[in-house]
Design an enzyme around this catalytic site. Structure first.
Site, PDB file in Angstrom:
ATOM      1  N   HIS A  72      96.691  26.546  58.345  1.00  0.00           N
ATOM      2  CA  HIS A  72      97.028  26.173  56.969  1.00  0.00           C
ATOM      3  C   HIS A  72      98.042  27.170  56.420  1.00  0.00           C
ATOM      4  O   HIS A  72      97.768  28.370  56.419  1.00  0.00           O
ATOM      5  CB  HIS A  72      95.770  26.185  56.089  1.00  0.00           C
ATOM      6  CG  HIS A  72      94.843  25.037  56.336  1.00  0.00           C
ATOM      7  ND1 HIS A  72      93.992  24.552  55.372  1.00  0.00           N
ATOM      8  CD2 HIS A  72      94.634  24.273  57.425  1.00  0.00           C
ATOM      9  CE1 HIS A  72      93.307  23.535  55.853  1.00  0.00           C
ATOM     10  NE2 HIS A  72      93.676  23.354  57.106  1.00  0.00           N
ATOM     11  N   TYR A 201      90.900  24.752  45.705  1.00  0.00           N
ATOM     12  CA  TYR A 201      89.966  25.538  44.870  1.00  0.00           C
ATOM     13  C   TYR A 201      90.088  24.992  43.453  1.00  0.00           C
ATOM     14  O   TYR A 201      91.160  25.069  42.857  1.00  0.00           O
ATOM     15  CB  TYR A 201      90.343  27.009  44.876  1.00  0.00           C
ATOM     16  CG  TYR A 201      90.083  27.728  46.179  1.00  0.00           C
ATOM     17  CD1 TYR A 201      90.975  27.637  47.243  1.00  0.00           C
ATOM     18  CD2 TYR A 201      88.942  28.515  46.337  1.00  0.00           C
ATOM     19  CE1 TYR A 201      90.735  28.313  48.449  1.00  0.00           C
ATOM     20  CE2 TYR A 201      88.705  29.199  47.534  1.00  0.00           C
ATOM     21  CZ  TYR A 201      89.604  29.085  48.581  1.00  0.00           C
ATOM     22  OH  TYR A 201      89.369  29.749  49.763  1.00  0.00           O
ATOM     23  N   PRO A 293      81.815  34.195  48.607  1.00  0.00           N
ATOM     24  CA  PRO A 293      82.698  33.521  49.565  1.00  0.00           C
ATOM     25  C   PRO A 293      83.995  32.956  48.961  1.00  0.00           C
ATOM     26  O   PRO A 293      84.835  32.461  49.676  1.00  0.00           O
ATOM     27  CB  PRO A 293      81.821  32.396  50.116  1.00  0.00           C
ATOM     28  CG  PRO A 293      80.756  32.193  49.114  1.00  0.00           C
ATOM     29  CD  PRO A 293      80.534  33.490  48.436  1.00  0.00           C
ATOM     30  N   LYS A 297      86.459  36.164  52.552  1.00  0.00           N
ATOM     31  CA  LYS A 297      86.657  37.497  53.130  1.00  0.00           C
ATOM     32  C   LYS A 297      85.533  37.973  54.042  1.00  0.00           C
ATOM     33  O   LYS A 297      85.725  38.871  54.862  1.00  0.00           O
ATOM     34  CB  LYS A 297      86.814  38.523  51.996  1.00  0.00           C
ATOM     35  CG  LYS A 297      88.120  38.386  51.257  1.00  0.00           C
ATOM     36  CD  LYS A 297      89.298  38.824  52.105  1.00  0.00           C
ATOM     37  CE  LYS A 297      90.592  38.236  51.604  1.00  0.00           C
ATOM     38  NZ  LYS A 297      91.316  37.536  52.652  1.00  0.00           N
ATOM     39  N   TYR A 385      94.813  36.825  49.952  1.00  0.00           N
ATOM     40  CA  TYR A 385      94.120  35.723  50.622  1.00  0.00           C
ATOM     41  C   TYR A 385      94.350  35.755  52.137  1.00  0.00           C
ATOM     42  O   TYR A 385      93.415  35.581  52.922  1.00  0.00           O
ATOM     43  CB  TYR A 385      94.584  34.380  50.042  1.00  0.00           C
ATOM     44  CG  TYR A 385      93.700  33.218  50.438  1.00  0.00           C
ATOM     45  CD1 TYR A 385      94.016  32.422  51.532  1.00  0.00           C
ATOM     46  CD2 TYR A 385      92.537  32.935  49.734  1.00  0.00           C
ATOM     47  CE1 TYR A 385      93.196  31.366  51.916  1.00  0.00           C
ATOM     48  CE2 TYR A 385      91.711  31.880  50.109  1.00  0.00           C
ATOM     49  CZ  TYR A 385      92.049  31.103  51.205  1.00  0.00           C
ATOM     50  OH  TYR A 385      91.221  30.066  51.585  1.00  0.00           O
TER      51      TYR A 385
END
Ligand code: FAS
Ligand code: PHB
Length: 389
Positions: A72, A201, A293, A297, A385
């Site tokens: 991704h 998200y 979560p 990480k 990220y």
């Protein structure tokens, strides 16, 4: 029994450490309280940072991940009825791979067994001895036997509920940092094609939602819930209705439904225990730290701890120096605290607090608007990220 490194826990941390040590000709024994079938079926993390992908590839256990994992190059933030893409690759030159943690476990178990690695499953009553000596040992039960392993080092890779952290010697003056969140995640696995090319998200006044994937025919979806809620309170219809509400948008995109074949609720905490080492005992992964979560990480931090530990043990056994081992905890905590910050920030940014004031809700929305309209802020989120630190 005798070995160089005794490892408690066959999660990502323990298995990867054992494999990396094997590649350096360093002996280890892994003690795991659950069965092989159980650890290979535990549904957990899904996102691997570039650094994790590289470590697994270089260690010769990344072939299936590269073949079956989904690369991704971006993620989407959804709020206010719109979706905003964060182009991870354009902003950082890196990407992430969505490859389930239990598949990583299968790959590592297979590699250890193929190399005749010593993995003892379904052990019990693991107890640590002589941690402040140069001959620490572990006693445990295996089948109807009581056994003991003598080692040079003991590695606590046994997760948040393990026995290693509580065994930290008094003189280490352990200090724990903790934040419990007033919400959890309700996770489901769904038989359906992905609803989106990339992870979404979503921040919504009804609560957070996350659209992820596991394979071309399985979706992984989450929504914020009360951590004390029960799976039995949620019919499939109620789950879909809530997810559609939180993912409402103006651009015609719609979440795909399908047969839900797994449901679970996970609670959420930020936790760090220092020091991460004392005498011949070292902690790695969830045994030392936990992150919510939201920032994906947890698994990646475990891998970076283990990479530092493997380098320290290699220097000890091959060059007779303890320098890297002595600085392990301090070196690991630099990354741990940055990941704790990012995970806390993403959780605050995207979740809905029942006691948030109207002003705080506006600040949350303004922070999201800032991020998707500022290259600098989007880059900062992207760097954290993908793990660009
Ligand atoms: P683990 O907890 O994975 O492994 C520890 C191992 O030690 C286990 O196999 C356990 O059985 C064993 N053990 C425990 N006590 C023992 C004892 N006394 N003797 C012998 N063995 C013992 N992270 C993400 O990035 N994204 C997610 O979506 C996500 N979802 C999660 C969902 C859940 C329910 C949980 C608990 C964690 C989730 N995480 C997620 C975080 C997770 O991926 C961890 O960060 C990762 O498993 C850490 O790996 P380890 O440190 O190896 O610990
Ligand atoms: C998952 O696919 O399980 C996943 C993805 C991203 C997260 C957390 C979990 O931030």
């Amino acid at each position: 029994m005798r070995t160089q490194v005794a490892i408690i826990g066959a999660g990502p941390a323990g298995l990867l450490l054992s494999h990396l040590l094997h590649l350096q000709g360093i002996e280890s024994i892994v003690l795991e309280s659950r069965s092989r079938a159980e650890i290979e079926a535990t549904i957990r993390a899904g996102v691997l940072e570039q650094g994790t992908m590289d470590i697994l590839t270089e260690a010769g256990v990344g072939e299936r991940m590269r073949r079956e994992g989904a690369l991704h190059r971006g993620i989407e933030l959804a709020f206010g009825g719109g979706r905003h893409r964060i182009d991870l690759n354009e902003l950082t030159g890196k990407a992430i791979t969505v490859y389930p943690q239990h598949e990583v476990i299968k790959d590592l178990v297979a590699a250890r067994l193929a190399a005749q690695g010593q993995l003892l499953f379904e052990v019990g009553a693991v107890t640590l001895h002589g941690l402040d000596s140069e001959r620490p040992s572990l006693s445990f039960t295996h089948g109807d036997e009581i056994r003991r392993i003598e080692a040079d080092f003991v590695m606590g890779c046994d997760g948040f509920h393990g026995v290693a952290r509580p065994a930290m010697p008094e003189q280490a003056r352990r200090q724990d940092y903790q934040r419990n969140y007033p919400f959890g995640w309700f996770g489901i696995l769904v038989e359906s094609a992905p609803s989106s090319e990339e992870l979404i998200y979503a921040q919504h006044e009804r609560g957070f939602a996350l659209v992820s994937t596991r394979s071309p025919i399985v979706q992984r979806l989450y929504f914020q819930c009360d951590p004390s809620d029960h799976v039995s309170n949620w019919s499939d219809d109620r789950i879909w209705s809530e997810l559609h509400a939180r993912l409402e948008n103006h651009d015609g995109w719609r979440l795909k439904e399908g047969r839900i074949f797994q449901k679970n609720i996970i609670s959420m905490r930020s936790f760090v225990s220092t020091p991460m080492q004392a005498g011949r005992l070292f902690l790695a992964g969830d045994a030392a730290h936990i992150v919510p979560p939201t920032g994906a990480k947890g698994l990646n931090l475990a891998v970076s701890d283990v990479q530092l530990l493997a380098r320290g043990l290699e220097q000890f056994y091959h060059q007779g120096s303890e320098q890297r081992l002595q600085s392990y905890g301090a070196d690991a905590l630099k990354r741990v605290w940055r990941a704790e910050y990012f995970s806390w920030m993403m959780t605050r940014l995207l979740h809905t607090s029942a006691d948030a004031t109207a002003f705080e809700c506006e600040m949350q929305r303004a922070e999201l608007d800032n991020i998707v309209n500022s290259r600098a802020l989007a880059t900062a989120l992207a760097e954290n990220y993908v793990g660009a630190f």
